[in-house]
Enzyme design. Sequence first.
Site, PDB file in Angstrom:
ATOM      1  NE  ARG A 199      -2.439  -0.939   3.559  1.00  0.00           N
ATOM      2  CZ  ARG A 199      -3.390  -2.516   3.551  1.00  0.00           C
ATOM      3  NH1 ARG A 199      -3.507  -3.232   3.197  1.00  0.00           N
ATOM      4  NH2 ARG A 199      -2.678  -2.513   5.476  1.00  0.00           N
ATOM      5  CG  PHE A 215     -10.563  -8.009  -7.023  1.00  0.00           C
ATOM      6  CD1 PHE A 215     -11.915  -9.182  -7.389  1.00  0.00           C
ATOM      7  CD2 PHE A 215     -10.038  -7.558  -8.249  1.00  0.00           C
ATOM      8  CE1 PHE A 215     -11.900  -9.815  -8.178  1.00  0.00           C
ATOM      9  CE2 PHE A 215      -9.785  -8.473  -9.024  1.00  0.00           C
ATOM     10  CZ  PHE A 215     -11.179  -9.112  -8.422  1.00  0.00           C
ATOM     11  CG  ASP A 237     -14.759  -5.699  -3.040  1.00  0.00           C
ATOM     12  OD1 ASP A 237     -13.697  -5.591  -2.844  1.00  0.00           O
ATOM     13  OD2 ASP A 237     -15.762  -6.316  -2.100  1.00  0.00           O
ATOM     14  CB  ALA A 264     -13.373  -7.025 -10.235  1.00  0.00           C
ATOM     15  CG  ASP A 284      -4.789  -7.786  -2.845  1.00  0.00           C
ATOM     16  OD1 ASP A 284      -4.730  -8.791  -3.196  1.00  0.00           O
ATOM     17  OD2 ASP A 284      -5.313  -7.047  -1.982  1.00  0.00           O
ATOM     18  CB  CYS A 324      -3.950 -14.271  -1.388  1.00  0.00           C
ATOM     19  SG  CYS A 324      -5.140 -13.773  -1.511  1.00  0.00           S
TER      20      CYS A 324
HETATM   21  N1  SAH Z   1      -6.944  -4.982  -2.110  1.00  0.00           N
HETATM   22  C1  SAH Z   1      -7.635  -5.441   0.125  1.00  0.00           C
HETATM   23  C2  SAH Z   1      -8.371  -6.991  -0.015  1.00  0.00           C
HETATM   24  C3  SAH Z   1      -8.766  -7.639  -1.369  1.00  0.00           C
HETATM   25  S1  SAH Z   1      -9.565  -9.008  -0.352  1.00  0.00           S
HETATM   26  C4  SAH Z   1      -7.166  -4.698   0.742  1.00  0.00           C
HETATM   27  O1  SAH Z   1      -5.667  -4.365   0.483  1.00  0.00           O
HETATM   28  O2  SAH Z   1      -7.501  -4.757   1.934  1.00  0.00           O
HETATM   29  C5  SAH Z   1     -10.906  -9.222  -1.491  1.00  0.00           C
HETATM   30  C6  SAH Z   1     -11.867  -8.637  -1.772  1.00  0.00           C
HETATM   31  O3  SAH Z   1     -12.392  -8.658  -3.674  1.00  0.00           O
HETATM   32  C7  SAH Z   1     -12.680  -8.680  -0.698  1.00  0.00           C
HETATM   33  O4  SAH Z   1     -13.272  -7.646  -0.658  1.00  0.00           O
HETATM   34  C8  SAH Z   1     -14.312  -9.029  -1.875  1.00  0.00           C
HETATM   35  O5  SAH Z   1     -15.582  -9.190  -1.514  1.00  0.00           O
HETATM   36  C9  SAH Z   1     -13.416  -8.790  -2.934  1.00  0.00           C
HETATM   37  N2  SAH Z   1     -14.408  -9.806  -4.902  1.00  0.00           N
HETATM   38  C10 SAH Z   1     -14.154 -10.952  -4.398  1.00  0.00           C
HETATM   39  N3  SAH Z   1     -14.568 -11.302  -5.295  1.00  0.00           N
HETATM   40  C11 SAH Z   1     -14.454 -10.456  -6.028  1.00  0.00           C
HETATM   41  C12 SAH Z   1     -15.806 -10.069  -7.832  1.00  0.00           C
HETATM   42  N4  SAH Z   1     -15.895 -10.481  -8.727  1.00  0.00           N
HETATM   43  N5  SAH Z   1     -15.653  -9.037  -8.547  1.00  0.00           N
HETATM   44  C13 SAH Z   1     -14.937  -7.665  -7.254  1.00  0.00           C
HETATM   45  N6  SAH Z   1     -14.337  -7.967  -5.975  1.00  0.00           N
HETATM   46  C14 SAH Z   1     -14.470  -8.984  -5.475  1.00  0.00           C
END
Ligand code: SAH
Length: 380
Positions: A199, A215, A237, A264, A284, A324
């Site tokens: 970040r 995401f 998200d 996404a 992410d 991840c």
């Molecule tokens: N980058 C963030 C963590 C991401 S965790 C940070 O640093 O805090 C992954 C995220 O992807 C979750 O919030 C989940 O709700 C979202 N997610 C899962 N599938 C998704 C999709 N198809 N489209 C958009 N978001 C999605």
Amino acid sequence: MDVKRLTLKQGKERLAANRHPWIFAGAIGHESGPDDAPIAELFDPRGTRIASGLHSPHSQIRMRALTFGAEEFGPDTLRTRIRAAIARRVFPHDTNAMRLIHSEGDDLSGLVVDRYDDLYVVEIANWGLEQMKDVVVDALQAPRIYFKNDIPARKLERLPTEPAGDEAPAYIRENGLRFLVEPVAGQKTGFFLDQRENRQLARTLSPGRRVLNLFSYTGGFGVYAAAGGAREVENVDVSEAAIALARTNHELNEVAGVFTVGDAFSVVRQRASANEKYELVICDPPAFAKSRGEVERAARGYKDINLYAMKLVAPGGLLITFSCSGHMDLDLFQKVIFSAALDAGRRASFVRRLGAGPDHPVSLFAPEGEYLKGFLIEVR
Ligand code: SAH
């Protein structure tokens, strides 16, 4: 404390030689002692003790070996290791939130503890450790404690999956920014502490740029990018709750943002067909591969999202992209990114390899603990 004695099958003598803590049921020839014993000792077929640790009567991982050879394992070992892990965590960051215990990486397989200011969020993944919870609580000395109890392993261990403890959220500070963390409703223990360094990197790359944060969860990267001087930051998200918290976090830091609840995969397609461009795209996603068998399908998902993410990067701009999935190694992830660039018709170069921060150490004896990998990529 009661002890379960597990004896290895003939031919499995070398199992504990590499000091991997997971001892699987298939390697055990015979056993004695109470099934509900919190502690297990492992013997070779000749009767020599080769390891000790946490017992699990129901899971395929019958034991988490925490000491090897003649070294004893007991409540004192646990207490000493927890305190040592906390004492080790001195690193140059302005924050009151960090992972205090990272399972195998802290020689405490089965235990994760994240600190959010005065709130310690605990995840216990082993039956024996659950029986020794008092020792964990005593060693942590937490002002407030919350047992999240939601990781899938708990079902296999036949442990309760209802949460327990203090449910009030916490306000954390990280590199001069503030975030509201809600462990009860949130993903993982409430915040992605592993991305702290990345970040900060995104923040330094953001001045004047139009940023797309895919995401976004609760807007971690988005807040940093906006604070770093981005021209515009959009968080995407699928979770409405995550986006609501992202909005709160932008407000807490008095930075502007655009907030999109949506999938996404379709958002990137819409933006690509509208010919939108961004100078920085962050991608992410959640772990697409939860098991080894899902790796191939997961690879297609990573390729698809990265292909579109690259199309959206303005020439000379940047993509920060992560996987991840513990089951997808760095090599495979790199191949996936390569094939995304090929299909996107873009020239691309790695500028940096990225991973989790120093509060997420990885045991050399259990290298699969290195689950987070990422790349900073220039797209031309
Ligand atoms: N980058 C963030 C963590 C991401 S965790 C940070 O640093 O805090 C992954 C995220 O992807 C979750 O919030 C989940 O709700 C979202 N997610 C899962 N599938 C998704 C999709 N198809 N489209 C958009 N978001 C999605």
